[in-house]
Design a protein around this motif. Structure first.
Motif, PDB file in Angstrom:
ATOM      1  N   THR A  90       0.817  -1.222   0.000  1.00 50.05           N
ATOM      2  CA  THR A  90       0.000   0.000   0.000  1.00 50.05           C
ATOM      3  C   THR A  90       0.849   1.270   0.000  1.00 50.05           C
ATOM      4  O   THR A  90       0.361   2.334  -0.382  1.00 50.05           O
ATOM      5  CB  THR A  90      -0.931   0.049   1.232  1.00 50.05           C
ATOM      6  N   THR A  94      -0.727   8.654  -4.705  1.00 52.48           N
ATOM      7  CA  THR A  94      -1.822   9.618  -4.550  1.00 52.48           C
ATOM      8  C   THR A  94      -1.328  10.919  -3.910  1.00 52.48           C
ATOM      9  O   THR A  94      -1.769  12.006  -4.295  1.00 52.48           O
ATOM     10  CB  THR A  94      -2.955   9.013  -3.686  1.00 52.48           C
ATOM     11  N   TYR A 112      -6.378  10.699   0.211  1.00 49.11           N
ATOM     12  CA  TYR A 112      -6.833   9.598   1.066  1.00 49.11           C
ATOM     13  C   TYR A 112      -7.977   8.840   0.390  1.00 49.11           C
ATOM     14  O   TYR A 112      -7.993   7.599   0.389  1.00 49.11           O
ATOM     15  CB  TYR A 112      -7.268  10.148   2.415  1.00 49.11           C
ATOM     16  N   LEU A 113      -8.913   9.558  -0.201  1.00 52.63           N
ATOM     17  CA  LEU A 113     -10.013   8.910  -0.927  1.00 52.63           C
ATOM     18  C   LEU A 113      -9.492   8.117  -2.123  1.00 52.63           C
ATOM     19  O   LEU A 113      -9.951   6.999  -2.386  1.00 52.63           O
ATOM     20  CB  LEU A 113     -11.024   9.962  -1.406  1.00 52.63           C
ATOM     21  N   MET A 114      -8.553   8.695  -2.845  1.00 53.15           N
ATOM     22  CA  MET A 114      -7.959   8.002  -3.990  1.00 53.15           C
ATOM     23  C   MET A 114      -7.304   6.701  -3.554  1.00 53.15           C
ATOM     24  O   MET A 114      -7.434   5.663  -4.217  1.00 53.15           O
ATOM     25  CB  MET A 114      -6.930   8.909  -4.680  1.00 53.15           C
ATOM     26  N   TYR A 115      -6.613   6.750  -2.414  1.00 51.55           N
ATOM     27  CA  TYR A 115      -5.976   5.535  -1.909  1.00 51.55           C
ATOM     28  C   TYR A 115      -7.018   4.476  -1.573  1.00 51.55           C
ATOM     29  O   TYR A 115      -6.851   3.290  -1.920  1.00 51.55           O
ATOM     30  CB  TYR A 115      -5.126   5.827  -0.670  1.00 51.55           C
ATOM     31  N   LEU A 116      -8.090   4.858  -0.865  1.00 46.81           N
ATOM     32  CA  LEU A 116      -9.118   3.889  -0.473  1.00 46.81           C
ATOM     33  C   LEU A 116      -9.735   3.219  -1.695  1.00 46.81           C
ATOM     34  O   LEU A 116     -10.048   2.023  -1.674  1.00 46.81           O
ATOM     35  CB  LEU A 116     -10.195   4.582   0.365  1.00 46.81           C
ATOM     36  N   ILE A 117      -9.888   3.978  -2.773  1.00 47.39           N
ATOM     37  CA  ILE A 117     -10.430   3.412  -4.014  1.00 47.39           C
ATOM     38  C   ILE A 117      -9.444   2.426  -4.628  1.00 47.39           C
ATOM     39  O   ILE A 117      -9.817   1.336  -5.067  1.00 47.39           O
ATOM     40  CB  ILE A 117     -10.775   4.544  -5.007  1.00 47.39           C
ATOM     41  N   LEU A 118      -8.163   2.792  -4.637  1.00 46.83           N
ATOM     42  CA  LEU A 118      -7.131   1.931  -5.219  1.00 46.83           C
ATOM     43  C   LEU A 118      -6.897   0.673  -4.378  1.00 46.83           C
ATOM     44  O   LEU A 118      -6.481  -0.364  -4.895  1.00 46.83           O
ATOM     45  CB  LEU A 118      -5.814   2.697  -5.353  1.00 46.83           C
ATOM     46  N   ILE A 178      -9.008  -1.310  -3.002  1.00 43.35           N
ATOM     47  CA  ILE A 178      -9.973  -2.388  -3.251  1.00 43.35           C
ATOM     48  C   ILE A 178      -9.415  -3.408  -4.247  1.00 43.35           C
ATOM     49  O   ILE A 178      -9.383  -4.610  -3.954  1.00 43.35           O
ATOM     50  CB  ILE A 178     -11.329  -1.822  -3.708  1.00 43.35           C
TER      51      ILE A 178
END
Length: 239
Positions: free
Chosen positions: A125, A132, A217-223, A225
């Motif tokens: 990660t 990001t 942070y949102l971009m990371y959470l999407i990636l 998955i």
């Protein structure tokens, strides 16, 4: 004159001027092992204990100084992530948190597979976090590899908090409070990210740091998955 036991060089002083080994190389015994543990993990002026302490005092400034070259007293960030992730996964397994009744059998198997190789998941990660953050803070002048070190320190910081919360998760593992605590940890993660970013990018106005931190942070959470799916396939989870 002292003959270095590592490279055979003759030198004067406390350290070999050719390879850097100490002139005092004691026989390996219980004192040697305790000293190794102290200096590697617990020593007050270097090691994981020192680095973690600094990451909860002035994290952004400490990471900035490390990237700029002040590195002697700090534990290597990638190694620190691996050690902390291993400790986290071990405690998580010992507390049997992946077998709580609030999750279905399929989800439990996925969690079990992830935690079998948790350090690989966490390390994987870091480049995603770095990517990001690099996208959102590209104009600050740091290269992608420096952002990897930046995110490795931040990951260690968050792992430290998550380890402390494991006993709390254990006491609520069969209750709805487990999900509440998990959501609180997501919030704490972002607070830590923003706090560290605010210090690291201190020349940028606060509003911009907040918005860019939030988007990254949102971009990371999407990636993350598809990353979970890739890791599960790589380590043999067939659903």
């Amino acid at each position: 004159m002292t003959i270095c036991k590592n490279c055979g060089n003759s030198f004067e002083g406390n350290y070999c001027n050719q390879c850097g080994q100490s002139a005092k190389t004691k026989r390996i015994n219980h004192e040697f092992l305790w000293e190794d543990i102290q200096h590697g993990l617990l020593h007050y002026d270097k090691g994981i204990g020192y680095s973690l302490k600094k990451l909860f005092e002035k994290p952004g400034y400490i990471i900035h100084d490390y990237i700029e070259g002040k590195r002697v007293n700090h534990f290597r960030p990638i190694s620190m992530v691996i050690i902390l992730a291993t400790i986290y996964a071990l405690i998580y397994h010992l507390l049997d948190l992946n077998n709580r009744s609030a999750i279905d059998e399929s989800s439990g198997l996925i969690l079990e597979k992830i935690f079998e190789h948790y350090y690989w998941f966490v390390v994987a990660t870091i480049p995603m976090y770095a990517l990001t953050t690099y996208i959102m803070f590209k104009k600050t002048g740091y290269n992608f590899y420096e952002f990897i070190i930046f995110e490795a320190f931040k990951t260690s910081q968050r792992l430290g908090v998550h380890i402390l919360f494991l006993p709390v998760l254990y006491f609520v593992k069969d209750k709805s409070g487990f999900n509440i605590i998990t959501n609180i940890l997501f919030l704490i993660d972002f607070i830590l990210i923003f706090w560290t970013n605010k210090q690291f990018f201190n020349k940028m106005i606060l509003k911009k740091v907040f918005l860019r931190s939030f988007v990254s942070y949102l971009m990371y959470l999407i990636l993350a998955i598809p990353l979970v799916g890739i890791i599960l396939l790589a380590f043999g989870y067939d659903g």
